[in-house]
Design an enzyme around this catalytic site. Sequence first.
Site, PDB file in Angstrom:
ATOM      1  N   ASP A  67      59.942 -71.006 -16.997  1.00 45.89           N
ATOM      2  CA  ASP A  67      60.535 -71.076 -15.833  1.00 45.89           C
ATOM      3  C   ASP A  67      60.449 -72.477 -15.341  1.00 45.89           C
ATOM      4  OD1 ASP A  67      57.749 -71.000 -15.533  1.00 45.89           O
ATOM      5  OD2 ASP A  67      57.939 -68.960 -14.152  1.00 45.89           O
ATOM      6  N   ASN A 136      50.881 -60.132  -7.834  1.00 45.30           N
ATOM      7  CA  ASN A 136      51.780 -59.033  -7.772  1.00 45.30           C
ATOM      8  C   ASN A 136      52.472 -58.464  -8.969  1.00 45.30           C
ATOM      9  OD1 ASN A 136      53.664 -60.907  -8.206  1.00 45.30           O
ATOM     10  ND2 ASN A 136      55.006 -60.773  -6.644  1.00 45.30           N
ATOM     11  N   HIS A 138      54.030 -60.038 -11.509  1.00 45.49           N
ATOM     12  CA  HIS A 138      55.045 -60.773 -11.960  1.00 45.49           C
ATOM     13  C   HIS A 138      54.682 -61.575 -13.274  1.00 45.49           C
ATOM     14  CE1 HIS A 138      54.430 -64.576  -9.620  1.00 45.49           C
ATOM     15  NE2 HIS A 138      54.469 -65.008 -10.618  1.00 45.49           N
ATOM     16  N   GLU A 143      59.915 -61.239 -10.679  1.00 47.39           N
ATOM     17  CA  GLU A 143      59.188 -60.635  -9.489  1.00 47.39           C
ATOM     18  C   GLU A 143      59.492 -58.985  -9.553  1.00 47.39           C
ATOM     19  OE1 GLU A 143      57.347 -62.352  -7.814  1.00 47.39           O
ATOM     20  OE2 GLU A 143      58.362 -64.032  -7.013  1.00 47.39           O
TER      21      GLU A 143
HETATM   22  C1  GLP Z   1      53.569 -68.852 -11.296  1.00 45.00           C
HETATM   23  C2  GLP Z   1      54.332 -68.843 -12.518  1.00 45.00           C
HETATM   24  C3  GLP Z   1      53.909 -67.795 -13.582  1.00 45.00           C
HETATM   25  C4  GLP Z   1      52.382 -67.706 -13.478  1.00 45.00           C
HETATM   26  C5  GLP Z   1      51.889 -67.677 -12.294  1.00 45.00           C
HETATM   27  C6  GLP Z   1      50.403 -67.018 -11.817  1.00 45.00           C
HETATM   28  O1  GLP Z   1      54.365 -68.135 -10.178  1.00 45.00           O
HETATM   29  N1  GLP Z   1      55.780 -68.989 -12.558  1.00 45.00           N
HETATM   30  O2  GLP Z   1      54.320 -68.176 -14.787  1.00 45.00           O
HETATM   31  O3  GLP Z   1      51.858 -66.878 -14.337  1.00 45.00           O
HETATM   32  O4  GLP Z   1      52.570 -68.365 -11.145  1.00 45.00           O
HETATM   33  O5  GLP Z   1      49.938 -68.344 -11.443  1.00 45.00           O
HETATM   34  P1  GLP Z   1      48.524 -68.976 -11.539  1.00 45.00           P
HETATM   35  O6  GLP Z   1      48.046 -69.167 -13.180  1.00 45.00           O
HETATM   36  O7  GLP Z   1      48.252 -70.086 -10.962  1.00 45.00           O
HETATM   37  O8  GLP Z   1      47.753 -68.043 -11.038  1.00 45.00           O
END
Ligand code: GLP
Length: 255
Positions: A67, A136, A138, A143
């Site tokens: 993404d 949440n 995702h 989402e």
């Molecule tokens: C972002 C990314 C996801 C990731 C998520 C969790 O929103 N788009 O790919 O898994 O954050 O992030 P973190 O690893 O910093 O908790």
Amino acid sequence: MEVVIKETYEEMSLLAAQLIADVIRRNPRAAIGLATGSTPLGTYRELIGMHRDEELDFSQVISFNLDEYVGLPIDNEQSYHYFMWENLFKHINVTPANVHIPDGLADDLKEACDSYEIEIDDHGGIDVQLLGIGSNGHIAFNEPGSSLGSRTRIKTLTEKTRQDNARFFNSIDEVPKYCVTMGIGTILESRKLVLLANGENKAEAIQATLEGPITVSVPASAIQFHPDVTVIVDRAAASKLTREYHTEPSRFNFQ
Ligand code: GLP
């Protein structure tokens, strides 16, 4: 689905890196799917170490990121382009032309999303996809409410995700409102999935993902459909799980 609980973030990261390295050693032209966020940083550090000390060769590896934010220039430190070069690509011998990250700056974002899907197909699909998880539930930026069959497309970020990610920006107002993300359908087509989670704030999402029903309310729960998933969590992220799990992968063959 295989769930492996590791005591620490470092052990979790090492195992994830070993799984990815194993795919690359078996197929030096493998297509690997990569994730951003804090969670995979340890895995990237291990992969960099394997490149430096064990000659893990990335020269023919193809990469596809999950993404990107819409509207952030690629030299903005919060863009996922910047993140990937800073935390992985510049430390390994990846061939820049083999790196693919969704384009959040394209004039025609829809066309760019469709082309991304075609590029993945042209490379024969993704061999192993690394995933984090949002608090949440995702995955990538899919989402809650995202269609389980969705493809790469533009999405609006939820307030929860913008708040979670605000820690990387000066203020929440700077967090983009839109993103481009592989869809859940895209992710499920990868031949193998490796989902990582660490820390207490992921415990609820992990419990719902692994032990709850498959539902658009918890997009990560869609991984229950996939035939080859390894979920690696640390003790804190595993703290709300109720079934018995392993501390080592059972069918893991190092070469
Ligand atoms: C972002 C990314 C996801 C990731 C998520 C969790 O929103 N788009 O790919 O898994 O954050 O992030 P973190 O690893 O910093 O908790």
